[in-house]
Design a protein around this motif. Sequence first.
Motif: not given
Lengths: 142, 526
Positions: A41, A47-50, A83, A88, A92, B62, B65, B68-71
């Motif tokens: 993941a 991008k989402q997990l940085e 978040h 995050r 995850l 995914w 997810l 996961i960053r932006d709700p």
Amino acid sequence: MKIDGSLPGAPDELRKEAVFLYKAAFNKSIPDTLLERYLRAHADLTKQLEGAPFELQIVKTIIEKNLDPVGIEPWLRKKGRQHHLLTRKLLLLSFLNECGGNPAGISRSPDRFALPCMALTVCAAALALLRGRIQAARYGLV
Amino acid sequence: MDLFNFLIVGSGPSGMAVARILEKRGTCLVDAGDLPQAQFPYASLTEAAASGDFSALMGEHWEALANIRDPHAVHTKMKSQALRFIASGEPVEVYGDSETILLKVAGSYAAGGMSNTWGAQLVRYTDADLDKAGDWPLEVSALSPYYADLEEHIGIAGAVDDMYDFLGEVHGLLSPPPLVPCAQYLLARYESAKKTALESMLLGRPRLGLLTTKYKGYEPYKFCETEFFTSGQSGIYTAKRTLDDLRQKNNMVFYERHKLLSYTENEDHVAATVLDCKRNEKITIKAHHLLLGCGTLHTARLVLLNRGETGRTLPFIDHPPTLVPIFFPRMFGSILPSRSFPVQLAATLKESPTRELISLYYPGAVLWSDLLPETPLPVSSALRLFKNMFGGMLVAQIWETSTPQKANVLELDDSGALRIRYPDYNKYTNLKKLLKIFRRLGGWSLQRFASMPMPGRGFHYAGSLPMKDAPEPYQTHTDGRLWDSRRVYIIDAAALPSLPAKNHSLTMMANAARIADRILQCECSY
């Protein structure tokens, strides 16, 4: 794109982080499959997990100082914002757990001790939150 | 080149309500949809969760997810792999009271439109609803025959109970779906309390386009709790069902995966320029009447684009519901059935001038991880708590009347993309009163637990080209025609002038059917 599959090049820090966070969230060792998915993941969802440098620093501090990530995390939430990196990462792990055949389990049989169980859980949650708040303040995380 | 009598654009609920009336009458249907749809391979969510089939729940890319960053990146109901095709239309940016993008949404290019993801609540408006919402140039009696016809076509589940009058008269209701224990408890408490002193709330079964038994040859719903993972399940009505029926009957011409780009109105016909998405070629289709049912966003965009009106603002109404969890401590730890339907009960405040519709859901059809950010507890405690809590919890979804506000508008930017500005929306004002009533019925919550989705997340979009008796520019006549047109009709929710506090789906369809019927009656006079 194949989600499953080993990722030999993943950094050791990420493996260590997964092991630490999973143990804190689920109180057991992370299964190998889940660990591989966690690494995958991070490779796929860069991008989402940085995280911003200060978020990365918070996660690093929590792991290095062996703090309670689960108790600290609610204090890092900000309404209407993205978040926090720690949120995050815990989310995850929760999604990976739930989608990987380990759902937390909806109650399918009546539980006569539900209320006492819930009361204990709320008390434990309050203690975790208190511990998290103290640790966050002590190490300047919030 | 053929000249059709009617060219319908869009296969959503409005397009299909019209197509039923205009089939066999030289009708052509153009729709951007028919994209391949991924399937959810499990009969129920419980089965999928237990299977260990990671990609079925997570998605090949995914998808689970997505937030996961932006709700607010993707609506929870549209996250899954097999539902992504629904919001496949032109992207729209939503702004609040600043220049920051709050949200990116999209209309639907899916066959069947947004009905692929709706919650199946199909209710009538009443005259009291229209009076409260205001600006309606029609009375409910003008819609009633079309309501009845559509209800008969769809098959509506519900009950003759205290909510019957509020939700509108329906003949031949199918039996309502089974209740989870918590909803049974609430209903029993309500029945017992109303005999004594409960005078402030009405509670009953919801009105659903859900087949609880075999109906007209259609298979019943299987109560699989997979609404967040797939669409087109047997027994839940969507416009796609009517589309498939009409295609089978072969009484009209279909152009699938074709997008309307522009149109020109002439003396005796409308010429529509349409893009064949498969071949990337433009073709022209001519018809005596053009009926636009592309959904409020696309329809408004097409009308503005067709007139080159960059920068012109049109009114825009969203209908964001307030969501509040209600906890029933007596029911904590009770069994959640593995097969049910999320919408359990419907309620309203008695003699309330706001006439809100309160739908009560049980939290059985979602991934628990999706609910974690909303739970103000450590992750591990929340997951432990959910196990016993969900058996004693219902989520109240409260719809309020929504009217056009001067500041809430949509417009085309210089690139031809649609932007929505929605700074003006209010919090639900009756929450304190509502929670007090639930307390008397054994349910507890706090006002601070209430949440409201961002503007644009309501999905009940309407009002961009509203019907008026004497329409001004960018409004429509009550027969659906654009203000200066003889042959172009707005058949979707863009024509609804305001939104009463109920799901507007059935009214949108009834109004479309009314317009189609009226075109047939008046065709010679134009």
